[in-house]
Design an enzyme around this catalytic site. Structure first.
Site, PDB file in Angstrom:
ATOM      1  N   CYS A 123       3.552 -14.021   1.780  1.00 55.38           N
ATOM      2  CA  CYS A 123       3.553 -13.710   0.347  1.00 55.38           C
ATOM      3  C   CYS A 123       3.856 -14.937  -0.508  1.00 55.38           C
ATOM      4  CB  CYS A 123       4.541 -12.594   0.059  1.00 55.38           C
ATOM      5  SG  CYS A 123       4.221 -11.123   1.034  1.00 55.38           S
ATOM      6  N   HIS A 269       6.424 -12.545  -7.236  1.00 51.80           N
ATOM      7  CA  HIS A 269       5.697 -11.794  -6.217  1.00 51.80           C
ATOM      8  C   HIS A 269       5.928 -10.303  -6.446  1.00 51.80           C
ATOM      9  CE1 HIS A 269       4.081 -10.310  -2.601  1.00 51.80           C
ATOM     10  NE2 HIS A 269       5.226 -10.135  -1.977  1.00 51.80           N
ATOM     11  N   ASN A 300       2.058  -4.185  -2.909  1.00 52.97           N
ATOM     12  CA  ASN A 300       2.291  -5.559  -2.454  1.00 52.97           C
ATOM     13  C   ASN A 300       1.014  -6.067  -1.782  1.00 52.97           C
ATOM     14  OD1 ASN A 300       3.015  -7.873  -1.066  1.00 52.97           O
ATOM     15  ND2 ASN A 300       4.938  -7.050  -0.281  1.00 52.97           N
TER      16      ASN A 300
END
Ligand SMILES: CC(C)(COP(=O)(O)OP(=O)(O)OC[C@H]1O[C@@H](n2cnc3c(N)ncnc32)[C@H](O)[C@@H]1OP(=O)(O)O)[C@@H](O)C(=O)NCCC(=O)NCCS
Length: 344
Positions: A123, A269, A300
């Site tokens: 990520c 994020h 996500n």
């Protein structure tokens, strides 16, 4: 005598010139996730902030989504594809390891013989790619670098694991990084904490499928060979993100010489709304700072999450070209990357 090597002629600085995103057409609400796990819409929304996510169909491969996002980013940057000198794709969910998917993108988008490679930085992948792209532009190895985060995390989701089934989404986000007369991408605060490499990982290493005896393969209840999934120690990751990542974000602000009240936009994020809220509080971001909360409808999407959120903020007018934005990505590794940028 050692011969003198002529240095490459780079640009004094680099900037993000354009951004583009692709979200799969299929929207998956929490109700659909609840068919497989014992949970509730209320629990998922309150613990993660996620209401819906996009899951890719068979045609929406990592390469197709990357091409869509890349085409938009190149058009948004006002350049032609043949001006792209390097393509970096960050992904953990492209299941053909060799060749790099970036080579297919160069060929199909018409970027000539641009350098092409994939990176795996979970990520934080977008921030890692951005750091590399800035270096290439300033050093002179490429005029324009395309950086893409592209994921099909639905392929790596165990629908029966109630600690992760609701978290992940699919999509691709891309930017073009090019020359600039002024600093527009600040110093990167990036790093890794490899002693925590087991807290987010793939359940079954690919090597385990290479057994002489097929009866050794892990099976699902219906007898089919089990595909790997992402598993994580949710609370450990949550605490790390909340306590450690706010410090990294602050370091990125300090390194760029930007005070919190000079900031226009915060694009962390998109993993969990509670992590985002906690960082906003710890960083003492003033009311006027626009905060990306794309996780609510995107889930996500790992390396794609920051460019997707950036694209949406600009497309909806919540952020504008020239705004100063703090970006921070973090995840599997554990790895992280934060920087302050001027929005395209
Ligand atoms: C996954 C996450 C949302 C879970 O939230 P949490 O508040 O940490 O939840 P916990 O795992 O502590 O579980 C709390 C309780 O809810 C239960 N629970 C877990 N998943 C559940 C679900 N889907 N539905 C209902 N209850 C659930 C647990 O069993 C536990 O019950 P108990 O208190 O009776 O033992 C959260 O940990 C998270 O977002 N972590 C970080 C994720 C992240 O950023 N990952 C990737 C970075 S790239």
């Amino acid at each position: 005598m050692t011969a003198k090597i002529k240095p490459a002629q780079g640009s004094p600085y680099a900037r993000i010139l354009g951004v583009g995103g692709y979200r799969p057409t299929r929207v998956v609400p929490n109700e659909e996730i609840l068919k497989h796990i014992d949970s509730s819409d209320e629990w998922i929304r309150s613990r993660s902030g996620i209401a819906t996510r996009h899951w890719a169909g068979p045609e929406e491969t990592v390469a197709e989504m990357t091409l869509e996002a890349a085409g938009k980013a190149v058009a948004n940057a006002g350049i032609s594809p043949d001006q792209v000198g390097a393509v970096i794709v960050s992904t953990v969910s492209h299941f053909k390891q060799t060749p790099a998917v970036a080579t297919e993108i160069v060929d199909r988008m018409g970027a000539g013989k641009a350098a092409a490679f994939d990176i795996n930085a979970g990520c934080a992948g977008f921030g890692y790619g951005l750091t590399l792209a800035k270096g290439l532009v300033v050093e002179g190895s490429a005029d324009h670098v395309l950086v893409v985060g592209a994921e099909r995390l639905s392929d790596l989701t165990d629908l029966t694991d109630r600690s992760t089934a609701f978290l992940f989404g699919d999509g691709a986000g891309a930017v073009v990084v090019g020359p600039s007369d002024e600093p527009a991408i600040g110093p990167s605060i990036w790093g890794s904490e490899g002693d925590k490499r087991d807290v987010i990982s793939q359940t079954i290493p690919w090597g385990d499928y290479r057994v002489g005896d097929v009866s050794q393969l892990p099976l699902d209840e219906d007898g089919s060979v089990r595909f790997p999934a992402l598993r994580q120690e949710g609370q450990t990751v949550f605490r790390w993100a909340v306590f450690e990542m706010a410090k990294v974000a602050q370091q990125a602000l300090d390194a760029a010489g930007i005070a919190a009240d000079e900031l226009d936009v915060f694009i962390p994020h998109q993993a969990n709304m509670r992590i985002i809220d906690s960082m906003v509080k710890t960083l003492k971001l003033p009311e006027h700072v626009t905060v990306a909360r794309d996780v609510e409808t995107t889930g996500n999407t790992s390396a794609a999450s920051i460019p997707l959120a950036m694209e949406r903020l600009l497309a909806t007018g919540r952020a504008k070209s020239g705004d100063t934005a703090l970006l921070i990505g973090f995840g599997a590794g554990l790895v992280y990357a934060a920087t302050v940028v001027t929005l395209p």
